[in-house]
Design a protein around this motif. Structure first.
Motif, PDB file in Angstrom:
ATOM      1  N   ILE A 247     -79.051   3.604 -76.724  1.00 60.06           N
ATOM      2  CA  ILE A 247     -78.119   2.230 -76.094  1.00 60.06           C
ATOM      3  C   ILE A 247     -77.009   1.764 -76.450  1.00 60.06           C
ATOM      4  CG2 ILE A 247     -78.678  -0.107 -75.920  1.00 60.06           C
ATOM      5  CD1 ILE A 247     -81.058  -0.177 -76.652  1.00 60.06           C
ATOM      6  N   GLU A 248     -75.809   2.116 -77.589  1.00 64.27           N
ATOM      7  CA  GLU A 248     -74.940   1.720 -77.451  1.00 64.27           C
ATOM      8  C   GLU A 248     -73.971   3.086 -76.650  1.00 64.27           C
ATOM      9  OE1 GLU A 248     -74.600   1.982 -81.448  1.00 64.27           O
ATOM     10  OE2 GLU A 248     -75.248   0.216 -82.027  1.00 64.27           O
ATOM     11  N   TYR A 249     -74.943   4.315 -76.562  1.00 61.98           N
ATOM     12  CA  TYR A 249     -73.872   5.654 -76.238  1.00 61.98           C
ATOM     13  C   TYR A 249     -74.003   5.253 -74.684  1.00 61.98           C
ATOM     14  CZ  TYR A 249     -72.257   9.602 -75.187  1.00 61.98           C
ATOM     15  OH  TYR A 249     -72.019  11.249 -74.463  1.00 61.98           O
ATOM     16  N   PHE A 250     -75.367   5.072 -74.688  1.00 64.49           N
ATOM     17  CA  PHE A 250     -74.944   5.120 -72.830  1.00 64.49           C
ATOM     18  C   PHE A 250     -74.398   3.218 -72.351  1.00 64.49           C
ATOM     19  CE2 PHE A 250     -80.038   7.073 -71.994  1.00 64.49           C
ATOM     20  CZ  PHE A 250     -79.271   8.569 -72.665  1.00 64.49           C
ATOM     21  N   GLU A 251     -74.530   2.401 -72.713  1.00 62.54           N
ATOM     22  CA  GLU A 251     -73.576   1.499 -72.359  1.00 62.54           C
ATOM     23  C   GLU A 251     -72.204   1.659 -72.059  1.00 62.54           C
ATOM     24  OE1 GLU A 251     -75.913  -2.121 -73.652  1.00 62.54           O
ATOM     25  OE2 GLU A 251     -75.308  -1.761 -74.852  1.00 62.54           O
ATOM     26  N   GLY A 252     -71.845   2.451 -72.875  1.00 63.57           N
ATOM     27  CA  GLY A 252     -70.372   2.845 -73.600  1.00 63.57           C
ATOM     28  C   GLY A 252     -69.501   4.576 -72.539  1.00 63.57           C
ATOM     29  N   ILE A 253     -70.637   5.294 -72.200  1.00 64.24           N
ATOM     30  CA  ILE A 253     -70.431   5.855 -70.816  1.00 64.24           C
ATOM     31  C   ILE A 253     -70.704   5.692 -69.887  1.00 64.24           C
ATOM     32  CG2 ILE A 253     -70.501   7.576 -72.836  1.00 64.24           C
ATOM     33  CD1 ILE A 253     -73.043   8.091 -70.670  1.00 64.24           C
ATOM     34  N   LEU A 254     -71.746   4.650 -69.307  1.00 63.87           N
ATOM     35  CA  LEU A 254     -71.720   4.544 -68.399  1.00 63.87           C
ATOM     36  C   LEU A 254     -69.834   3.564 -67.303  1.00 63.87           C
ATOM     37  CD1 LEU A 254     -74.713   2.333 -68.070  1.00 63.87           C
ATOM     38  CD2 LEU A 254     -73.900   4.179 -66.208  1.00 63.87           C
TER      39      LEU A 254
ATOM     40  N   LEU B 290     -76.390   7.891 -60.561  1.00 63.89           N
ATOM     41  CA  LEU B 290     -74.721   8.110 -60.161  1.00 63.89           C
ATOM     42  C   LEU B 290     -74.953   9.432 -59.701  1.00 63.89           C
ATOM     43  CD1 LEU B 290     -72.729   5.954 -62.970  1.00 63.89           C
ATOM     44  CD2 LEU B 290     -73.328   5.727 -60.569  1.00 63.89           C
ATOM     45  N   ALA B 291     -76.118  10.371 -60.747  1.00 61.47           N
ATOM     46  CA  ALA B 291     -75.658  12.434 -60.466  1.00 61.47           C
ATOM     47  C   ALA B 291     -76.985  11.971 -59.243  1.00 61.47           C
ATOM     48  CB  ALA B 291     -75.978  12.799 -61.338  1.00 61.47           C
ATOM     49  N   ASN B 292     -77.473  11.554 -58.238  1.00 60.04           N
ATOM     50  CA  ASN B 292     -78.053  11.559 -57.926  1.00 60.04           C
ATOM     51  C   ASN B 292     -79.165  12.413 -58.252  1.00 60.04           C
ATOM     52  OD1 ASN B 292     -76.748  10.264 -55.256  1.00 60.04           O
ATOM     53  ND2 ASN B 292     -75.673  11.383 -55.051  1.00 60.04           N
ATOM     54  N   ALA B 293     -79.829  12.489 -58.973  1.00 59.64           N
ATOM     55  CA  ALA B 293     -81.120  12.449 -59.415  1.00 59.64           C
ATOM     56  C   ALA B 293     -81.954  11.885 -59.911  1.00 59.64           C
ATOM     57  CB  ALA B 293     -80.758  13.726 -61.222  1.00 59.64           C
ATOM     58  N   GLN B 294     -83.130  11.873 -60.134  1.00 58.64           N
ATOM     59  CA  GLN B 294     -84.700  11.349 -60.712  1.00 58.64           C
ATOM     60  C   GLN B 294     -85.169  11.669 -61.849  1.00 58.64           C
ATOM     61  OE1 GLN B 294     -87.135  10.816 -57.024  1.00 58.64           O
ATOM     62  NE2 GLN B 294     -85.983   8.666 -56.909  1.00 58.64           N
ATOM     63  N   GLN B 295     -85.663  11.795 -62.411  1.00 58.42           N
ATOM     64  CA  GLN B 295     -86.309  12.330 -63.622  1.00 58.42           C
ATOM     65  C   GLN B 295     -87.842  11.451 -64.006  1.00 58.42           C
ATOM     66  OE1 GLN B 295     -84.456  13.103 -68.045  1.00 58.42           O
ATOM     67  NE2 GLN B 295     -84.185  14.768 -66.873  1.00 58.42           N
ATOM     68  N   ASP B 296     -88.530  12.323 -64.053  1.00 54.69           N
ATOM     69  CA  ASP B 296     -90.421  11.865 -64.849  1.00 54.69           C
ATOM     70  C   ASP B 296     -89.839  11.247 -66.069  1.00 54.69           C
ATOM     71  OD1 ASP B 296     -91.247  11.365 -62.335  1.00 54.69           O
ATOM     72  OD2 ASP B 296     -91.623  13.383 -62.668  1.00 54.69           O
TER      73      ASP B 296
ATOM     74  N   THR C   7     -67.614   4.658 -67.562  1.00 54.14           N
ATOM     75  CA  THR C   7     -67.083   5.564 -67.182  1.00 54.14           C
ATOM     76  C   THR C   7     -66.872   6.779 -66.111  1.00 54.14           C
ATOM     77  OG1 THR C   7     -65.584   5.764 -69.354  1.00 54.14           O
ATOM     78  CG2 THR C   7     -65.594   7.709 -68.478  1.00 54.14           C
ATOM     79  N   LEU C   8     -68.691   6.670 -66.334  1.00 52.22           N
ATOM     80  CA  LEU C   8     -69.060   6.961 -65.067  1.00 52.22           C
ATOM     81  C   LEU C   8     -69.214   6.647 -63.892  1.00 52.22           C
ATOM     82  CD1 LEU C   8     -72.345   8.536 -67.064  1.00 52.22           C
ATOM     83  CD2 LEU C   8     -70.396  10.171 -66.282  1.00 52.22           C
ATOM     84  N   HIS C   9     -68.902   4.931 -63.960  1.00 48.45           N
ATOM     85  CA  HIS C   9     -68.968   4.593 -62.051  1.00 48.45           C
ATOM     86  C   HIS C   9     -67.296   5.205 -61.693  1.00 48.45           C
ATOM     87  CE1 HIS C   9     -72.850   1.905 -61.909  1.00 48.45           C
ATOM     88  NE2 HIS C   9     -72.762   2.195 -63.240  1.00 48.45           N
ATOM     89  N   ARG C  10     -66.519   4.609 -62.793  1.00 48.59           N
ATOM     90  CA  ARG C  10     -64.919   5.015 -62.114  1.00 48.59           C
ATOM     91  C   ARG C  10     -65.007   6.195 -61.385  1.00 48.59           C
ATOM     92  NH1 ARG C  10     -63.762   1.731 -66.863  1.00 48.59           N
ATOM     93  NH2 ARG C  10     -63.308   3.467 -67.717  1.00 48.59           N
ATOM     94  N   ALA C  11     -65.581   7.013 -62.230  1.00 46.88           N
ATOM     95  CA  ALA C  11     -65.375   8.579 -62.006  1.00 46.88           C
ATOM     96  C   ALA C  11     -65.719   8.974 -61.454  1.00 46.88           C
ATOM     97  CB  ALA C  11     -66.279   9.856 -62.766  1.00 46.88           C
ATOM     98  N   VAL C  12     -67.363   8.389 -60.425  1.00 44.41           N
ATOM     99  CA  VAL C  12     -68.542   7.825 -59.080  1.00 44.41           C
ATOM    100  C   VAL C  12     -67.117   7.951 -57.741  1.00 44.41           C
ATOM    101  CG1 VAL C  12     -70.003   7.160 -57.491  1.00 44.41           C
ATOM    102  CG2 VAL C  12     -70.095   8.542 -60.010  1.00 44.41           C
TER     103      VAL C  12
END
Length: 219
Positions: free
Chosen positions: A192-199, A145-151, A201-206
């Protein structure tokens, strides 16, 4: 989260019975083991503290500070490099988190704070492969969503939960809670619970940004 009021801490209530005092760097930051932390050192007391750590090759403790209170769990930091020095004694350093500790007592005899600490060991409970995969996938979605990648690091040093949470600008209360958990299994479940909770909102912001960017008019 338990907090220590610096106005009420005695100079040295434990009398050094718990071993050497750890120099403390209170910051509005939560540091995880294995995660790098760049710092600009400019206050005289912290120039003194970091100078001693460099001379003695010793660690210091990073602990979250909110106004006049300190969190009860922090993380030791090792100085990896001094990247820049200034004529007035300021310096830029890169430190890296090492071990979690519980703050038992604050000592204020020096210009900088020191603490009586106990190191915090993990319980042996491990996450399942399915939980690890789910946490990694959610982390990938957030980065996308932030157009980022990370190893991802190989192996479990640092533990996966610390890497996933430490690599993102997440809520500090959440990070502090994660730092205090004593098993990788519980940390991964919490991530997992936190990421599932914020995703959502992040999708809507994008989506809102994309719509706003598409409302321009050409002439």
């Amino acid at each position: 989260m338990q907090l220590y009021n610096l106005q009420k801490c005695s100079p040295n209530a434990f009398g050094g019975l718990l071993g050497p005092l750890l120099a403390l760097f209170p910051l509005d930051v939560v540091l995880f083991p294995g995660i790098p932390l760049p710092l600009h050192i400019f206050e005289p007391r912290y120039k003194e503290m970091i100078g001693e750590c460099l001379d003695q090759k010793s660690l210091f403790g990073v602990i979250r500070a909110q106004e006049s209170t300190l969190a009860d769990v922090g993380c030791t930091a090792e100085i990896l490099a001094v990247t820049k020095t200034y004529d007035d004694g300021r310096m830029d350093i890169v430190a890296q988190g090492r071990e979690r500790f519980e703050l038992l007592e604050v000592n204020q005899e020096r210009p900088f704070l020191r603490g009586e600490i106990l190191y915090v060991a993990d319980e042996p409970e491990k996450p399942t492969e399915e939980e690890r995969a789910r946490a990694i996938e959610l982390h990938r979605q957030i980065l996308a969503l932030a157009n980022a990648q990370q190893d991802l690091p190989e192996g479990d040093d640092p533990p996966l939960s610390y890497h996933l949470a430490g690599s993102l600008p997440l809520d500090l209360d959440f990070k502090q809670k994660l730092l205090g958990l004593r098993s990788e299994s519980r940390r991964i479940q919490t991530v997992i619970e936190y990421f599932e909770g914020i995703l959502p909102t992040l999708h809507r912001a994008v989506q809102i940004r994309q719509k706003a960017g598409g409302n321009g008019h050409s002439h």
